[in-house]
Write an enzyme that holds these catalytic residues in place. Structure first.
Site, PDB file in Angstrom:
ATOM      1  N   CYS A   1      13.925  11.322   5.117  1.00 21.92           N
ATOM      2  CA  CYS A   1      13.985  10.954   6.538  1.00 21.92           C
ATOM      3  C   CYS A   1      15.411  11.036   7.058  1.00 21.92           C
ATOM      4  CB  CYS A   1      13.448   9.551   6.737  1.00 21.92           C
ATOM      5  SG  CYS A   1      14.438   8.344   5.872  1.00 21.92           S
TER       6      CYS A   1
ATOM      7  N   GLU B   1       9.269  17.628  13.530  1.00 18.50           N
ATOM      8  CA  GLU B   1       9.809  17.186  12.247  1.00 18.50           C
ATOM      9  C   GLU B   1       9.121  18.035  11.174  1.00 18.50           C
ATOM     10  OE1 GLU B   1       8.696  13.371  10.515  1.00 18.50           O
ATOM     11  OE2 GLU B   1      10.680  13.192   9.631  1.00 18.50           O
TER      12      GLU B   1
ATOM     13  N   LYS C   1       0.887  -1.177   0.000  1.00 22.11           N
ATOM     14  CA  LYS C   1       0.000   0.000   0.000  1.00 22.11           C
ATOM     15  C   LYS C   1       0.922   1.224   0.000  1.00 22.11           C
ATOM     16  CE  LYS C   1      -1.682   3.051   1.897  1.00 22.11           C
ATOM     17  NZ  LYS C   1      -1.433   4.475   1.453  1.00 22.11           N
TER      18      LYS C   1
ATOM     19  N   SER D   1       5.465   8.567   9.145  1.00 23.37           N
ATOM     20  CA  SER D   1       5.674   9.472  10.276  1.00 23.37           C
ATOM     21  C   SER D   1       5.544   8.700  11.597  1.00 23.37           C
ATOM     22  CB  SER D   1       4.647  10.599  10.212  1.00 23.37           C
ATOM     23  OG  SER D   1       3.343  10.045  10.204  1.00 23.37           O
TER      24      SER D   1
ATOM     25  N   GLU E   1      -0.519   7.509  -1.256  1.00 27.01           N
ATOM     26  CA  GLU E   1      -1.535   7.949  -2.216  1.00 27.01           C
ATOM     27  C   GLU E   1      -1.114   9.230  -2.928  1.00 27.01           C
ATOM     28  OE1 GLU E   1      -1.494   7.980   0.998  1.00 27.01           O
ATOM     29  OE2 GLU E   1      -2.833   9.462   1.919  1.00 27.01           O
TER      30      GLU E   1
END
Ligand code: NAD
Length: 498
Positions: free
Chosen positions: A282, A383, A174, A227, A177
């Site tokens: 990241c 972040e 998955k 996240s 999106e």
């Protein structure tokens, strides 16, 4: 023209008639480039059913078959890497050279996965007792769910999918999106490489799809990257449902600059690692810890280098930094600029006034530099995941280490120094999973594993490398006694791998 991006289930495109869908943008133009189907529970169930059926035969496929599929996939991805990079740039916004680098780092994991026969070797003890041998074998888990973020739409799936299938599992991916096309292209390439239908499936969507992956009884393990709040949720929900879960979360990466560092090297490193991919990595550096008295010189040099960064449409030659992924994300990142000033930090370079080589409606924000940031300010605690670099002044090496170790995240960190003793002490003391010494983005090569500490990773296993082999298999220990002598038939042919 607006495209429709559909699922990939059981070796073919699936959908186009979803009740729910999401917009996919071209971030450099600021336009809607397509719509992506959002899976409901039924589509996820369809994909898991296809993966479960495929597992029945794929789990027994020979190691030679698996590695030959991976070698074929590797050749195809090499041949079509520019096409994949172009898709990444169109939907994510990163410049083409950076997109090509993403494909390259993903390919390195494919290289590693091609060596799967060696990686899956077990142990063997002859004559553990008289005429009794004991050995261990590694077996796949079943259907693995892989859930990935927007910032590396090809590389992060490639951290997991090749190794999961190399170990004999089947996969339901998955992806994000926000930029869903590259993962479907990877699935098509796997199919072309000879991967049987159903071994690798892609379903698009949001929380609805993720929740079904996390609750489906036939999904045995989940690899997640995203996240920290979602990583924690995925870890807690998945493990509560009896699954093996690794969930990689967010980051706030520091680069400590000691006074003896080569300042030109440190400046280039901080600017490259802070603003590459518009800070949407990241492993991006978001905090430079300048140990006294190096701060003023370092900030002055960084401001000069930042002025040379060419921001623009990643398809245009010469651009260094593209737009942010969506308008909403750009606005969120930009909100830190006024807030930072109000909180008392010094705004040295304001990204809102940086020139842009692109269309007006693109999701632009130029590189921004803050100095004298305090650890209590949102610039430091949050972040931000954008092109905003903060400089924190530290009075000593000890204070710098204390700052990094007190941070709740522990993904990557770097130290810049010419003192080998200080660097060695740092790598021993620092509570972070990936450490760079005069290297700003220490993403491990594919035969070491990737993962942070503290709130940057929930679970015990890091991604790819040796940890992946452990994560995607379970071991069985066999104790065996055979009567002697045994008989076999004659075969005078040269032994072949089949
Ligand atoms: P995200 O957490 O918003 O989304 C990640 C995935 O989770 C996506 O597939 C998304 O559809 C899904 N998701 C989002 N909200 C959900 C919810 N409430 N419930 C269930 N699923 C949900 O992350 P993102 O914005 O796509 O990516 C950026 C984040 O990923 C940053 O925090 C970054 O640090 C992190 N990241 C970490 C690593 C790492 O290796 N540690 C690598 C890349 C990105």
């Amino acid at each position: 023209m607006s495209r429709r991006i559909t699922h990939w289930i059981d070796g073919k495109s699936w959908g186009g008639v979803a009740q729910r869908s999401g917009e996919v943008f071209d971030p450099a133009l600021g336009t809607v480039a397509g719509h992506v189907d959002f899976a409901g529970e039924a589509e996820v169930d369809e994909a898991v059913a296809a993966a479960s059926r495929a597992f029945e035969t794929w789990r027994s496929s020979s190691l030679a078959t698996r590695s030959s599929v991976l070698f074929a996939f590797r050749a195809l991805l090499h041949a079509r890497r520019d096409e994949v990079a172009a898709v990444l740039t169109a939907e994510h916004g990163k410049v083409l050279s950076d997109a090509a680098g993403e494909v390259q780092r993903g390919l390195e994991v494919v290289d590693f996965a091609c060596g799967v026969p060696h990686l899956l070797k077990g142990g063997f003890s002859e004559n553990a007792s008289t005429n009794v041998d004991v050995y261990s074998i590694r077996q796949p888990l079943g259907v693995v769910g892989v859930i990935t973020p927007f910032n590396f739409p090809a590389m992060v799936p490639l951290w997991f999918v090749p190794l999961a299938i190399a170990c004999g599992n089947t996969v339901v991916l998955k992806p994000s999106e926000k930029d869903p096309s590259a993962p479907v292209l990877l699935a098509e390439l796997f199919s072309e490489a000879g991967l049987p239908d159903g071994v690798f499936n892609v379903v698009h969507g949001d929380k609805v799809a993720v929740d079904r992956v996390l609750s489906h009884p036939d999904v045995k393990a989940v690899s997640f990257v995203g996240s920290t709040p979602v990583a924690r949720y995925v870890y807690e929900t998945g493990t509560r449902n009896g699954k093996r879960v690794q969930a990689l979360g967010g980051a706030k990466n520091h680069m400590v600059v000691l006074p003896d560092a080569d300042l030109d090297l440190a400046t280039d490193a901080a600017v490259s690692a802070g603003f590459g991919s518009a800070g949407e990595r990241c492993m991006a550096i978001s905090v430079v810890v300048a140990v006294d008295p190096v701060g003023n010189q370092l900030v002055e040099r960084m401001a000069k280098r930042i002025a040379d960064i060419r921001v623009g449409d990643g398809r245009r030659p010469g651009c260094d930094m593209g737009p942010l992924v969506t308008r909403a994300h750009r606005d969120r990142v930009a909100s830190y600029l006024d807030d930072g000033v109000t909180a008392g930090a010094s705004l040295v370079v304001d990204g809102r006034s940086h020139p842009v080589d692109g269309e007006d409606d693109g999701f632009w924000l130029g590189p921004t530099l803050f100095d004298h940031v305090e650890p209590s300010q949102a610039l430091y605690t949050d972040e931000i995941f954008g092109p905003v670099l903060s400089v924190v002044r530290a009075p000593s090496y000890e204070a710098a280490v204390e700052l990094v170790n007190a941070n709740p995240y522990g993904n990557g960190v770097a130290i810049f120094t010419n003192d080998g003793g200080a660097a060695r002490r740092f790598q021993h003391e620092i509570e972070v999973g990936m450490v760079g010494v005069n290297v700003p983005i220490p993403v491990p090569v594919s035969y070491y594993s990737f993962g942070g500490w503290k709130q940057s990773l929930f679970g015990d296993s890091h991604a790819y490398g040796p940890d992946a082999i452990h994560f995607y298999t379970r071991t069985k220990a066999v104790t065996s006694r055979w009567l002697d002598p045994s008989h076999g038939g004659l075969n005078l042919g040269f032994p072949q791998n089949t």
